[in-house]
Design a protein around this motif. Sequence first.
Motif, PDB file in Angstrom:
ATOM      1  N   LEU A 160       4.820  34.616  10.981  1.00  0.00           N
ATOM      2  CA  LEU A 160       4.643  33.825   9.758  1.00  0.00           C
ATOM      3  C   LEU A 160       3.575  32.752   9.967  1.00  0.00           C
ATOM      4  N   LEU A 161       3.614  32.077  11.151  1.00  0.00           N
ATOM      5  CA  LEU A 161       2.694  30.977  11.393  1.00  0.00           C
ATOM      6  C   LEU A 161       1.343  31.460  11.878  1.00  0.00           C
ATOM      7  N   ALA A 162       1.303  32.533  12.604  1.00  0.00           N
ATOM      8  CA  ALA A 162       0.068  32.906  13.296  1.00  0.00           C
ATOM      9  C   ALA A 162      -0.775  33.878  12.491  1.00  0.00           C
ATOM     10  N   ARG A 163      -0.184  34.770  11.758  1.00  0.00           N
ATOM     11  CA  ARG A 163      -0.965  35.793  11.070  1.00  0.00           C
ATOM     12  C   ARG A 163      -1.747  35.194   9.917  1.00  0.00           C
ATOM     13  N   ARG A 164      -2.902  35.830   9.603  1.00  0.00           N
ATOM     14  CA  ARG A 164      -3.715  35.340   8.503  1.00  0.00           C
ATOM     15  C   ARG A 164      -3.653  36.268   7.306  1.00  0.00           C
ATOM     16  N   ILE A 192       2.141  38.549   6.865  1.00  0.00           N
ATOM     17  CA  ILE A 192       3.087  37.444   6.691  1.00  0.00           C
ATOM     18  C   ILE A 192       4.352  37.939   6.012  1.00  0.00           C
ATOM     19  N   VAL A 209      -5.023  34.404   3.943  1.00  0.00           N
ATOM     20  CA  VAL A 209      -4.407  33.230   3.350  1.00  0.00           C
ATOM     21  C   VAL A 209      -5.197  31.955   3.622  1.00  0.00           C
ATOM     22  N   ASP A 210      -6.071  31.939   4.655  1.00  0.00           N
ATOM     23  CA  ASP A 210      -6.890  30.754   4.899  1.00  0.00           C
ATOM     24  C   ASP A 210      -7.854  30.472   3.759  1.00  0.00           C
ATOM     25  N   LEU A 215      -7.156  31.110   0.696  1.00  0.00           N
ATOM     26  CA  LEU A 215      -6.403  30.832  -0.543  1.00  0.00           C
ATOM     27  C   LEU A 215      -5.983  29.350  -0.577  1.00  0.00           C
ATOM     28  N   ASN A 216      -6.900  28.482  -1.057  1.00  0.00           N
ATOM     29  CA  ASN A 216      -6.525  27.068  -1.125  1.00  0.00           C
ATOM     30  C   ASN A 216      -6.656  26.530  -2.571  1.00  0.00           C
ATOM     31  N   MET A 274      -4.306  26.063  -4.610  1.00  0.00           N
ATOM     32  CA  MET A 274      -3.152  25.271  -5.018  1.00  0.00           C
ATOM     33  C   MET A 274      -3.156  23.858  -4.442  1.00  0.00           C
ATOM     34  N   LYS A 275      -4.319  23.443  -3.885  1.00  0.00           N
ATOM     35  CA  LYS A 275      -4.301  22.107  -3.282  1.00  0.00           C
ATOM     36  C   LYS A 275      -4.533  21.041  -4.341  1.00  0.00           C
ATOM     37  N   TRP A 276      -4.483  19.814  -3.899  1.00  0.00           N
ATOM     38  CA  TRP A 276      -4.571  18.673  -4.815  1.00  0.00           C
ATOM     39  C   TRP A 276      -5.951  18.672  -5.436  1.00  0.00           C
TER      40      TRP A 276
END
Lengths: 101, 681
Positions: A21-25, A30, A93-94, A96-97, A99-101
Motif C-alpha cells: 500500500l505504501l510502496a507501490r505507485r 495498491i 498515484v504520484d 494524481l494530486n 485533490m490537494k488544497w
Amino acid sequence: MILNQFLLLAALLFSLGVYGLLARRNAVMILLAIELMLAGVNINLIAFEAAIRTQLAVGQIFAVFVITVAAAEVGIGLAIVLMIFRNRRSANVDELNLMKW
Amino acid sequence: MFRLVAQEAEHVVEAGSGGIWAQYAGIMLVLPFVAFILIILFGKRMKRQGAELAIAAMAINLAWATVLFFLNMTEGVLHTEQVEVARIGLFDGNPLVFELGWVVDGLSVMMYWIVAFVGLMVFIYAVGYMQGDVRVTFFFAALSLFAGSMLVLVGAPNFIQLIVGWEGVGLASYLLIGHYWEAKENSNAAMKAFYTNRLADVGLTLGTIIVGFTIGSFRFEDLSRASEEGMPALAAVAVIAGFLLFFGAMGKSAQFPLHIWLPDAMAGPTPVSALMHAATMVTAGIYLMARTFPLYQNLAQEARPWMIGIGAVTLFGMGLLALVVDDIKRVLAYSTVSQLGYMMTAVAAGGYTAGLFHLFTHAFFKALLFLGAGAVIHAVHSNNMSDMGGLRKYMPKTFTTFVIGALALAGILPFAGFWSKDEILVTLGDEGYRGVMWIAVAGAFVTAFYMTRVIALTFFGEYRGHGHPHEAPAIMTNPLVALAIPSVIAGIANIPGVTLGSLRNFSEWLGVREVVMGDHHAESMDLSTAAVGLGVALAGIVVGWLIFSRDAETQKARDRLEIPLLYPLLRAKYYLDHVALGLVATLKGPVAKVVNWTNQYVIDGIVNGAGAVAMLLSRFVYGGIDQRGIDGLVHGVTMVTDSAGGALRRLQTGRIQQYAAGVVTGLVLLVVGVGLFVVIN
C-alpha cells in the motif's frame, strides 16, 4: 491446533499488504495490496473461529462479510482506476494530486 | 305604556311613549343635513337655487314636530333613543360611553317645534329677501346646516351630541354672519362671533369633561339623577362644573360680558339674524341651563347668585344700549341680549318654566320683529333708522305686524310677552330675589321705551331716506302674519292655573322629563305683579312716545336722548369693545413673549438636550460597542478561522499514499498504545 502459525501467516500477509500500500505507485497494485491485507484479516478471523468455536460461527460469518465488502470495494476501485487511466493515460498515484488544497 | 312623572309633590304628570312619532323623531335631526347635501349638489340647477329643498325639509320637520307637540300637550311624550358609537374603558367595569340619539320630552319637543316653525317662516321669507342676491344656493345650504345643527343640539340625550350640535351651530353662524365677506368688517364680525363663542366653548368642554368623568356617563338623564340623589363625588365638583357650563352658555346666549359678538353679528343677512335670535344659536345657552337644571338646583347652589347677577346686568344694561343705536337691527340685537338676560335670570332663580316660557314666546315675536325690520331694510336699502320714517303709509302690513311684535316684546296685555315676562317677575319675587325683580321691572320699562323709539323713528314722521319705499312681496309678508298669530296668542298656553280642555298647561307638559325636577312656578295669577309689569310697560311707551315722537313743527321724529354722561357712555357701548380689544392687545405682547421664551429655551432646550444625549449615546454605541466589540468579535473569529485553515490546509496534499501512511501510522500508534495499556495493567 496450532493457532500461532495461522496468526503469523495472517500478520505476514497484512504486513505485505501494508508495504504494498505504501510502496507501490501503480493504483492497481495498491488495490491488490489492500486485498492482501483483507486476506490476512480473513485468515485471522477463520483461525480464531477454528480455535474458539463460537456457537453462531461469528468468525466465519464475518469472513464472508469481509469477502463481500472486498469484492464490492475492488469493483468500485478498479472502475475509478480505469476512468483515471482513460483520462490521464496513467495509473501512477504520484501524478494524481488533483485533490490537494 | 304610561309612566308616572311627578313634577312636584302636588303634580303628577303621566307621560306616554309617543309611538312611532317619538320612536323615529331622529328623522327630524337628519332631514336638514340631507337637505344641506342635496342643495350643495343640485341646488344651482334648481329653479329657486335650492331653497325648495331647505323649505321641504323644514316643512316635514314642522309637521312632525307639530304632531309631537300636540301629543305632548294631551298625554305627554317621553322617549329616548341612544346608539353607542364608541367607548373608553377608563374606569373598572364602568367605561365612558359615547352615544348619539335623540330625546323626546317636554323641553326638546318645545325646542323642536320652535326651530321648525321659526325656521320654516324664515326660510320662506328668505326666498323673497335673498332674490337676486349673491351665493343664494350656499346661503340656503348654510341655513339648513344651521337649523339641523340646532336640532341635533336640542335633541341631544347626552353632552357629547350637544357639543356636536353646539359647534355645528357655531360653524353655521360663522358662515352666515360672514355671508357678505367681500366687505372686511363683515368677515371680522363673523370671526368675532366665532372667537367669542370658542372662548366660551372651552367652559362647556371642561364642564362636560368634569361632569362626565365624575359620574362616569355623559347622559343628561344620569346627571339629573345623580344631582337629585346628591351624589357626593358630583357634589364636590358641582360648583366648578356649574360655573364652566354656565360660561359656555354665556357665550352662546350672549350674557354680559360675552355678548359683544351678537350686535356685530347683524352683519349677516336679516333672515339669519331672525333665525339666530329666535330659534337657533342664542337659545342654546338657555337650553343648556334648562337641561342641566337639576345640577344647579340641587348641588351647584353657589353658582346661582352669580348667574342671576350676570343675567340681571345683561337684562338691564344691554336694554339701555338699545336706546341709542341707530341701526334698527342692532336695536333688536340688544333687545335680544336683554331678553336673554331675563331668561337666564329666571332659570338661575329656579324658574324653569318661567325662563323657557319666555324663550318660547320670545322666539315668535323676535323672529317677527327681525323679519319686519328686514322688510323695512329691503324697502329703504339702509339699516339706519335715520334713513327711515313715515313708513306706515308705504308698508301697512309690515307696520301692523311689527307693532304687534313690539307690543308683545314690551309686555302689553294680552300679547304673548306679557304672560311670559309676568311669569318671570312672579318667580323672581316668589324665590326671594326682590331686588332682581325690581331690576327686571325696570328692564320692562326700558324694553317698552326702546320699542316705542323704534316704531316712532321707523314708521312715524316723514320719510327721510332716498327713493320710494314699497311694501314687501307676499312671500315676505305672509311669514310675518304667520308669526304675528302666535305672538298674540301664545301666552294663553301658560296662564297660571288654566287648562284648555284636554290640552295641558305649558308648565305641566314642559315638566315631562326622565328625572323628576323641583321646578317652581306660579300656581295662579298674581294680579299685583301683573299690574306693576303692565304699568311700567305702558309708562315706557308713553315716555318713549313723548321723547321720540315727531316734532309738531318739522314733522320729523327726533332721535335724541339728551342725558349727559349716560348718553355718551351708551353710545360707546360701555366701552366694552375697547376693554376687550385692549385686553387682547395688551395681553397679546407679553403672552406671545412668554410663549416664545418658553418655546425657545424650555421646549427647544429639552428637545436639543434630548438630541445631544441621544447623539452621545449613539456615538458610544457605534464606536465602542458595535465597531470594537461586535465587529471585533466577528472579525476575530474569521481571522482565527482563516489562519487556522491556512495552516491546516497544507495537510491536504492530494497524495493518496501520504494519507495511507497517515492511516498506517495511526494504526501502529493505536496498536502500540493498546499493547502498552494491556501490558501495564
